[in-house]
Design an enzyme around this catalytic site. Structure first.
Site, PDB file in Angstrom:
ATOM      1  N   HIS A 133      -1.800   6.437 -23.230  1.00 49.01           N
ATOM      2  CA  HIS A 133      -3.242   6.303 -23.062  1.00 49.01           C
ATOM      3  C   HIS A 133      -3.822   5.188 -23.937  1.00 49.01           C
ATOM      4  CE1 HIS A 133      -7.308   7.305 -22.132  1.00 49.01           C
ATOM      5  NE2 HIS A 133      -7.604   7.566 -23.391  1.00 49.01           N
ATOM      6  N   CYS A 134      -3.101   4.757 -24.980  1.00 47.07           N
ATOM      7  CA  CYS A 134      -3.703   3.848 -25.966  1.00 47.07           C
ATOM      8  C   CYS A 134      -3.359   2.380 -25.763  1.00 47.07           C
ATOM      9  CB  CYS A 134      -3.281   4.265 -27.380  1.00 47.07           C
ATOM     10  SG  CYS A 134      -3.989   5.849 -27.898  1.00 47.07           S
ATOM     11  N   ILE A 135      -2.083   2.040 -25.866  1.00 50.08           N
ATOM     12  CA  ILE A 135      -1.693   0.639 -26.009  1.00 50.08           C
ATOM     13  C   ILE A 135      -2.048  -0.216 -24.776  1.00 50.08           C
ATOM     14  CG2 ILE A 135       0.174  -0.927 -26.694  1.00 50.08           C
ATOM     15  CD1 ILE A 135      -0.534   1.195 -28.798  1.00 50.08           C
ATOM     16  N   ILE A 179      -4.522   0.193 -22.770  1.00 52.56           N
ATOM     17  CA  ILE A 179      -5.941   0.303 -22.439  1.00 52.56           C
ATOM     18  C   ILE A 179      -6.849  -0.196 -23.558  1.00 52.56           C
ATOM     19  CG2 ILE A 179      -7.785   2.012 -22.054  1.00 52.56           C
ATOM     20  CD1 ILE A 179      -5.755   3.631 -20.438  1.00 52.56           C
ATOM     21  N   ASP A 180      -6.604   0.270 -24.774  1.00 52.49           N
ATOM     22  CA  ASP A 180      -7.556   0.070 -25.861  1.00 52.49           C
ATOM     23  C   ASP A 180      -7.872  -1.394 -26.166  1.00 52.49           C
ATOM     24  OD1 ASP A 180      -7.399   2.761 -25.894  1.00 52.49           O
ATOM     25  OD2 ASP A 180      -6.383   2.945 -27.815  1.00 52.49           O
TER      26      ASP A 180
END
Length: 436
Positions: free
Chosen positions: A272-274, A276-277
């Site tokens: 979910h992080c790398i 998208i963020d």
């Protein structure tokens, strides 16, 4: 006693009730930690099925055992879909998704909708903490005005903080308690309350000067990783053309005791992080007339990796006198990283879609994902194939996308006709193994 002093005392004495909105990969471990140290916890989620499972002591996340959920239930934890229960809580911790929309722009609708649902139930003494990754300014611009709509003043009547989640599902070396917690408050009083909220459950608190600084800290962590993975993925392509094993190079480089951190290439970014963020900062930077070239370039490189892997698959089949069209391809591992069941943004899914789009017949094996789950943007009506010598041998190619420890790599090497290795598991050259 002032509102600030009364609120601080509640957390110190463990009389506070902790409310957690969003009971997923971030909210659930946080609930278990607070429950485990003696707080009463109320979990709020819009998914009635999740709520029912939790209330019967079941877990829907593989690395969180049902016994832990049952233990929390015995200690007073309850889950609900009723946002009015927020009035019973002293802390309202928001752990909701922040995806990108189809234009790769931030979608903070889950944050706004959750805050709007909590807003009618805010009262004096509440602390609101946002843990979802987002662009600098979200807490100030979106949550602050909503929190003060009912006449309560942030910093005096209620308290607003931003404290980014740092969960790493499946990592045996770290847990919620041992991962340092960054906390930023809207005011000094907010920060004091935020520290009081988290210091009871987390070993080390890292206070920063503002919610914006805390928001930017989370983005820097993930952008650092995304850019370095983009760099090593680009190096992989160059090394491959030169006949050099990039994994050997990274292993050699990491023996330097300073100035180098090892990042390994793969089939693309997942989780979910790398993936998208970084684009949260890219989007916000435009407001300031800035163009974040490093971030966007690494995003291009990383998003191209599934196509690179499928290109290697096509080369391997071509060498065997076959086309990808009508070839049977078994994808090994569809979770976004090893030893978890988390499918969010998994590059394996993109690889499967590319294979299918080119006429290949795709199947998968993953010990952590027995049935392909419902996803917002992707769907395959598939179940995990049996991991047997006979089944491996029945496919034209086996594509290693996620290197779970539970795979028998010797069995794969012995029985697969063609192996496309995107994870560097096979270091010794072999005629039927192609590094991707």
């Amino acid at each position: 006693m002032s509102t600030l002093q009364a609120t601080l005392a509640k957390f110190k004495n463990k009389e506070a009730v902790i409310g957690i909105a969003g009971l997923g990969y971030v909210g659930l471990p946080l609930m278990l930690r607070y429950s485990g140290v003696g707080y009463r916890v109320i979990g709020i989620d819009i998914d009635a099925e999740k709520v029912n499972q939790l209330n019967t002591g079941k877990s829907y996340i593989e690395h969180i055992p049902a016994e832990k959920i049952a233990g929390a239930r015995a200690s007073g934890f309850e889950a609900t879909t009723d946002f009015s229960r927020a009035a019973e809580c002293d802390a309202l911790v928001m752990c909701v998704p922040t995806p990108l929309n189809k234009y790769r722009e931030p979608d903070i609708s889950f944050v706004i909708n959750t805050m709007n649902a909590l807003k009618p139930h805010l009262r004096t003494g509440h602390v609101i903490s946002l843990e979802s990754t987002t662009y600098p300014g979200t807490t100030e611009e979106e949550l602050l005005p909503r929190a003060e709509e009912g006449g309560l003043k942030v910093g005096e009547d209620l308290f607003l903080v931003y404290s980014p989640e740092r969960e790493d599902p499946g990592n045996p070396d770290f847990e919620t308690r041992t991962i340092p917690k960054v906390v930023g408050g809207h005011t000094r009083a907010c920060l004091e309350v935020g520290v009081a909220l988290y210091e009871q459950a987390i070993d080390h608190i890292v206070p920063v000067s503002s919610t914006k600084a805390a928001e930017m800290t989370k983005l820097l962590e993930n952008i650092h990783r995304a850019v370095n993975i983009g760099l090593v993925n680009e190096m992989k392509i160059v090394a491959d053309r030169m006949g050099i094993d990039i994994f050997e190079v990274v292993d050699a480089a990491k023996t330097k005791p300073f100035g180098f951190t090892a990042y390994y290439p793969g089939p693309g970014l997942g989780g979910h992080c790398i993936p998208i963020d970084p684009f949260y900062l890219t989007w916000k930077a435009r407001e300031y007339g800035l163009h974040t070239r490093f971030i966007e370039l690494s995003g291009e490189v990383n998003r191209a990796m599934p196509e690179y892997v499928v290109g290697k698959l096509m080369d391997g089949l071509n060498d065997a006198g076959k086309s990808l069209k009508n070839s049977k391809v078994l994808v090994l591992g569809i979770a976004y990283k090893k030893n978890v069941d988390d499918m969010r943004e998994s590059p394996s899914v993109k690889i499967m879609e590319l294979i299918e789009a080119k006429g290949g017949i795709v199947a998968y094996t993953d010990p952590h994902v027995p049935v392909f789950p419902k996803m917002r943007e992707h769907h395959f009506d598939l179940s995990s194939e049996p991991f047997t010598a006979e089944n491996l041998a029945s496919f034209d190619a086996v594509l290693l996308a996620t290197d779970h420890d539970r795979f028998d790599y010797d069995l794969i090497k012995q029985h697969a006709k063609l192996i496309i290795d995107s994870r560097g598991k096979y270091r010794e050259p072999a005629a039927h193994i192609i590094k991707a």
